[in-house]
Design a protein around this motif. Structure first.
Motif, PDB file in Angstrom:
ATOM      1  N   ARG A  79       0.817  -1.222   0.000  1.00  0.00           N
ATOM      2  CA  ARG A  79       0.000   0.000   0.000  1.00  0.00           C
ATOM      3  C   ARG A  79       0.849   1.270   0.000  1.00  0.00           C
ATOM      4  N   VAL A  84      -8.240   1.233   8.406  1.00  0.00           N
ATOM      5  CA  VAL A  84      -8.683   0.596   9.665  1.00  0.00           C
ATOM      6  C   VAL A  84      -7.527   0.617  10.661  1.00  0.00           C
ATOM      7  N   ILE A 132     -10.859  -5.432  16.673  1.00  0.00           N
ATOM      8  CA  ILE A 132      -9.945  -5.913  15.629  1.00  0.00           C
ATOM      9  C   ILE A 132      -9.708  -4.834  14.565  1.00  0.00           C
ATOM     10  N   PHE A 133     -10.751  -4.059  14.266  1.00  0.00           N
ATOM     11  CA  PHE A 133     -10.615  -3.088  13.175  1.00  0.00           C
ATOM     12  C   PHE A 133     -10.286  -1.666  13.635  1.00  0.00           C
ATOM     13  N   PRO A 146      -6.348  -3.409  17.109  1.00  0.00           N
ATOM     14  CA  PRO A 146      -5.986  -4.803  17.357  1.00  0.00           C
ATOM     15  C   PRO A 146      -4.800  -4.908  18.316  1.00  0.00           C
ATOM     16  N   GLU A 170      -2.778  -6.108  12.948  1.00  0.00           N
ATOM     17  CA  GLU A 170      -2.708  -4.717  12.449  1.00  0.00           C
ATOM     18  C   GLU A 170      -2.186  -4.709  11.005  1.00  0.00           C
ATOM     19  N   VAL A 224      -4.987  -6.282   8.614  1.00  0.00           N
ATOM     20  CA  VAL A 224      -6.212  -5.507   8.359  1.00  0.00           C
ATOM     21  C   VAL A 224      -5.930  -4.161   7.692  1.00  0.00           C
ATOM     22  N   THR A 225      -4.720  -3.623   7.903  1.00  0.00           N
ATOM     23  CA  THR A 225      -4.391  -2.357   7.245  1.00  0.00           C
ATOM     24  C   THR A 225      -3.781  -2.583   5.866  1.00  0.00           C
ATOM     25  N   GLY A 226      -3.623  -3.841   5.481  1.00  0.00           N
ATOM     26  CA  GLY A 226      -3.115  -4.132   4.138  1.00  0.00           C
ATOM     27  C   GLY A 226      -1.605  -4.064   4.047  1.00  0.00           C
ATOM     28  N   ARG A 227      -0.912  -4.030   5.203  1.00  0.00           N
ATOM     29  CA  ARG A 227       0.564  -3.965   5.189  1.00  0.00           C
ATOM     30  C   ARG A 227       1.165  -5.368   5.175  1.00  0.00           C
ATOM     31  N   PHE A 228       0.299  -6.370   5.138  1.00  0.00           N
ATOM     32  CA  PHE A 228       0.751  -7.762   5.222  1.00  0.00           C
ATOM     33  C   PHE A 228       1.566  -8.131   3.990  1.00  0.00           C
TER      34      PHE A 228
END
Lengths: 221, 282
Positions: A3, A74, B264-265, B268, B274, B277-281
């Motif tokens: 991102r 989020v 969770i949202f 967390p 974190e 859910v924040t797309g940093r995975f």
């Protein structure tokens, strides 16, 4: 890190908050200088400058709306976006307080002043200015301990504010100074509110870092 | 400024928290130290959680995290896979789901399942719903039962005039609601949903989500979803699973965090949650 674009948008948003902080601080400084020097022209400049602050705030607000709509942040990201919006509102209000100080200064320019009180208000103003700086810096560095130190600084301002009414009462029987004194009570209250706004921004730092919102002391009451 | 002391005991109704709706008071599934392996390969390791009654519980996580493996434990679907091994304790209303004498067919009646791809039988709409009740001997009042199931699945108004038509003629979203109606028709206690909307368009998806909100009044729902926002919209509780890489290079799923969906949202507890859910995975 995934991102990349989103992170860039978050960084831009945070820079916009600090930028709003810089212009709000310029308004505070202008209002305090005008109060000290009774410079009516400077008062007008501070009043006109508020449009600049409002524009920046509205741009920030729009950026927040877009981020929420397009990126659905989020968790920590959501907290940061909410805290920036919240912080922005407080900075915009700091601008409004500066305008009120400038307007009252302008209205009082021809009235008889009391040197002691002007000095006290100026000192109070410098403290409030410093508080806004601490609030912005501690937000940028996510420094909760420093943000919490705002409570003590605020207490000093609150104490001075409480004394102002008493000082005015001492010369309220003097018709030449009474009106000026009444106006200065409101100026004092405006400065005190700037301190409260700074504490509120400090609370947002803790919210971003810990996810818990807690009021620092009783600053908002 | 001074602050007036507020005596909260004198605030009366103002100080009362909003009353709950009674959902979530009881535990339906009590899972402890659950591990599942397929032919010796561990898919999910040491998961412990409780699913509460009339809650929607969402399982989220990346591919291979064991979330679908886990949901299949609840109605013993893994029994159908050769070499599958389930370890740990799975209590269903305090009864061991894997204990001696438990009939997997009865388990699947009480714990229904809806899959990713709608899978109606190539029969009429009516027969699709009536199939389960007929097999289970629930033949009395079958027409009413079919109507009730279709109404509960918010499909009745769309199909009431063509119950004899083939179910395969329905749209994808309608077929999925038909499958939900089919699950409801045998009066289950729990509905498991494995990616129920991932093959559907946004409007059909939002219909399914609205339906989940309605159904939770009567059923306990566990949903696996890849769509995190869907979990955020529909679930009371959310479990986040992740993939752990072992020293030997193998991978298995682990339950990282299980909490209220809002927690969770918004905040967390675990860094891995974190990041996901924040797309940093990744």
């Amino acid at each position: 890190m995934a991102r990349v674009e989103f992170q860039h948008a978050l960084d831009t948003l945070e820079a916009a908050l600090q930028d709003l902080g810089t212009v709000s601080l310029r308004a505070v400084r202008g209002a305090l200088d005008a109060l000290e020097s009774q410079d009516v022209e400077l008062c007008d400049e501070v009043i006109a400058f508020d449009d600049e602050i409002d524009d920046r705030y509205h741009r920030l607000e729009k950026m927040v709306a877009q981020l929420l709509a397009l990126e659905t942040p989020v968790a920590g990201d959501l907290r940061l976006v909410l805290a920036i919006l919240h912080g922005g509102i407080h900075l915009e209000r700091i601008g409004d307080q500066s305008v009120t100080i400038a307007k009252l200064t302008k209205l009082s320019a021809t009235l008889q002043q009391r040197a002691g009180l002007v000095e006290g208000l100026h000192e109070m103003g410098e403290r409030a200015e410093e508080m806004v700086r601490v609030a912005l810096d501690s937000f940028a560095s996510r420094d909760v301990a420093r943000a919490r130190s705002l409570v003590e600084l605020d207490e000093l301002i609150d104490r001075t504010n409480r004394r102002v009414a008493g000082q005015v009462l001492e010369f309220v029987d003097d018709p030449a100074s009474a009106e000026w004194g009444m106006r200065m009570i409101v100026v004092s209250r405006c400065i005190e509110r700037i301190g409260d706004n700074a504490v509120d921004i400090g609370e947002q730092t803790e919210f971003v870092v810990t996810g818990e919102f807690r009021e620092f002391g009783d600053a908002s009451h | 400024m001074t602050t007036p002391e507020i005596d909260r005991t004198r605030l009366g109704a103002l100080a009362e928290p909003a009353s709950g709706d009674g959902r979530g008071d009881d535990v339906v599934f009590d899972v402890r130290d659950l591990s599942v392996s397929y032919s010796g390969n561990v898919a999910l390791k040491d998961a412990t959680l409780q699913v509460r009654e009339n809650y929607v519980t969402a399982f989220i996580g990346p591919s291979g995290c064991g979330k679908s493996t886990f949901i299949r434990v609840f109605n013993r679907m893994n029994d159908l896979i050769d070499g599958a091994r389930v370890e740990g304790t799975v209590l269903y209303h305090d009864r061991d789901l894997y204990g001696d004498g438990v009939d997997p067919v009865e388990v699947r009646r009480r714990i229904g399942m809806v899959f990713q791809k709608p899978n109606p039988f190539p029969k009429s709409i009516y027969d699709n719903i009536a199939f389960g009740p007929r097999v289970l001997g629930m033949k009395k009042g079958l027409d009413e039962r079919v109507e009730r199931a279709l109404q509960s699945a918010a499909l009745w108004d769309e199909v009431k005039d063509r119950l004899k038509e083939n179910a395969l003629g329905l749209s994808g979203g309608q077929q999925q609601r038909l499958c939900i109606a089919r699950a409801i028709a045998v009066e289950p206690d729990v509905i498991l949903m494995d990616e129920p909307a991932s093959a559907l368009d946004p409007i059909s998806t939002s219909r399914i989500e609205d339906l989940i909100h309605d159904l939770k009044r009567s059923y306990t729902i566990v949903i696996v979803t890849h769509n995190m926002q869907q979990a955020a919209r529909v679930a009371d509780m959310t479990a986040f699973f992740s993939v752990e890489v072992r020293d030997d290079g193998g991978r298995h799923g682990v339950l990282v965090e299980y909490d209220r969906t809002t927690k969770i949202f918004t905040n967390p507890s675990d860094r891995r949650t974190e990041d996901y859910v924040t797309g940093r995975f990744g």
